[in-house]
Design an enzyme around this catalytic site. Structure first.
Site, mmCIF file in Angstrom:
data_model
loop_
_atom_site.group_PDB
_atom_site.id
_atom_site.type_symbol
_atom_site.label_atom_id
_atom_site.label_comp_id
_atom_site.label_asym_id
_atom_site.label_seq_id
_atom_site.Cartn_x
_atom_site.Cartn_y
_atom_site.Cartn_z
ATOM 1 C CE LYS A 1 3.327 -4.649 20.542
ATOM 2 N NZ LYS A 1 3.635 -3.379 19.832
ATOM 3 C CB SER B 1 7.180 -2.942 21.128
ATOM 4 O OG SER B 1 6.022 -2.376 20.540
ATOM 5 C CB SER C 1 6.262 -0.760 17.950
ATOM 6 O OG SER C 1 7.065 -0.220 18.968
#
Length: 464
Positions: A82, A157, A181
């Site tokens: 990520k 996210s 997220s």
């Protein structure tokens, strides 16, 4: 090369094939790079891809295996981190133009663990600006699209991670979760995402080791693969004082599905606290019916999580202001308006406001402890809406009810955040037009393994 192996095979099968030398890490990387070339130009899930360095990493993985070196559980698996997680020598932007050229000098703890387990770094996965909001877009890389319907959001996210997983670009993915997220993008993309118990996956470095709204965690295409990655991410570390003491190896063995004697609390809207899209509600209700038919004891019940609204928003604003306030002051035009507003909301908070939020958070923890005395797991929506159009920043209404801010539609996720309990999103159905819908399973703090067992049972029910 194993003729039956593909990028859509389970991560466990891919890792086992590498260890048995049925496929080399180089060959496995080539398969994934081909899928990335096929799908990433449209979906925009993986960013900062570096094929040359990825090939060097795969070659080193093959050489290590050939030398007889003991290898880790993720040996040879391609991995994209990520883009909020710092990877030494790899561009890490946090989705912000202010960090568009930032290259960290060290790995953060989560990255250390994945790399030590033998994964081959190939790049990063896309995120919204500073991971704020559950729709993945930014000015550095653009918007990540849903792999099932590219006109729709992939969530966020960890939207790039969820999309890359669902599209077969990577076998496993890491993420983080403050307001949903890991869970919302998993629901939107039809994969599994878990927010572990507070302390289960330690993080370092952090600007504040005592701030506990955001946690790192695993994503995968199925529960068994997710448990494999959790076994790598979990476990204590002396740099993380709030880490739980259980070793990650507790999650390494195959997870066994179990519904025997399970006491399930089912709630579509937490007693009216949530506005939930009708098609999402129908999937949650079907999950409850399937659990009951499989022998679980399902009751309509829910904890009172109403205090979570002010608690989460206060702690989020305080956290954002503390972490990003000085950066916003120096670059007032470099932030998307919704994030800038959230940061500024923290400026007017008083010590009494923050103290009230922590007092309520403590009370919410007690509420859940008491609730789980009568129930083993809580089942509710992951997201209150199915994937929304990718050209919207956030849903502006649900069932005709307006959503005033970019957080309103995420209550089903962030109410759980401030309880500290582990929660997982498991795919369970689709809308009438085929969009994925997950169900959220919540268990008592520390009961991550039991949660995985229930999640596997739910996963099996969903595929019947």
């Amino acid at each position: 090369m194993s003729s039956s192996l593909s990028v859509d095979s389970t991560a466990r099968d891919q890792a086992a094939a590498v260890r048995r030398r049925e496929i080399s890490a180089r060959e496995l990387l080539d398969l994934h790079l081909a899928r990335i070339a096929e799908r990433n130009p449209r979906l925009n899930a993986i960013v900062s891809l570096d094929e040359a360095r990825a090939r060097e990493g795969a070659a080193a993985a093959d050489e290590a295996l050939a030398s007889g070196t003991q290898v880790g559980p993720l040996h040879g698996l391609p991995f994209a981190f990520k883009d909020t997680h710092q990877v030494a020598g790899w561009r890490t932007t946090w989705g912000s133009p202010l960090y568009a050229d930032h290259v960290p000098e060290r790995d953060e703890l989560l990255v250390e663990r994945v790399r030590a387990a033998g994964a081959v770094t190939i790049g990063k996965t896309n995120v919204p600006e500073f991971a704020a909001g559950s729709h993945t877009f930014n000015k550095v890389f653009g918007t990540t699209l849903n792999p099932v319907d590219p006109t729709r959001s992939a969530g966020g996210s960890s939207g790039g991670a969820a999309c890359a997983l669902a599209a077969g670009m990577v076998p496993l993915a890491d993420g983080s979760d403050m307001g949903g997220s890991l869970r919302n993008p998993a629901s939107f993309c039809g994969v599994v995402g878990m927010r572990p118990s507070l302390g289960r996956v330690p993080e370092w470095p952090l600007y504040n080791q005592w701030e506990t709204t955001s946690v790192g965690g695993p994503m995968a295409r199925n529960v068994g693969d997710l448990a494999l990655l959790l076994s790598v991410l979990a476990g204590p570390d002396p740099r993380a004082p709030q880490a739980l003491g259980d070793p990650g190896s507790a999650f390494a063995a195959p997870v066994a599905a179990s519904l025997s004697g399970l006491r399930v609390a089912l709630s579509v809207d937490l007693g009216g606290a949530l506005e939930v899209d009708h098609e999402v509600a129908a999937v949650v209700e079907q999950a409850g019916a399937s659990l009951a038919a499989a022998g679980a004891r399902v009751a309509s019940a829910y904890p009172d999580l109403a205090p979570a609204e002010d608690t989460f928003r206060t702690l989020r604003a305080w956290h954002f202001q503390a972490k990003l306030g000085s950066l916003l002051a120096a670059h007032p035009d470099a932030f998307k308006p919704s994030l800038a507003d959230n940061i500024r909301a923290g400026e007017s908070l008083t010590g009494a406001d923050v103290a009230r939020a922590y007092t309520r958070r403590t009370a919410l923890s007690e509420t859940m402890r008491s609730f789980f005395g009568d129930h083993d797991v809580l089942v509710l929506p992951v997201s209150q809406v199915p994937p929304f159009p990718a050209d919207q920043e956030f849903p502006t209404e649900i069932n005709g009810q307006p959503m005033a801010t970019y957080l309103d539609w995420m209550r089903s996720a962030y109410f759980v955040t401030v309880t500290g309990c582990p929660a997982i999103s498991v795919p369970f159905g689709t809308t009438s037009d085929g969009l994925p819908v997950g169900v959220q399973l919540v268990a008592p703090h520390g009961a991550d393994l039991r949660l995985l067992e229930v999640a596997l049972a739910v996963e099996e029910l969903a595929t019947r």
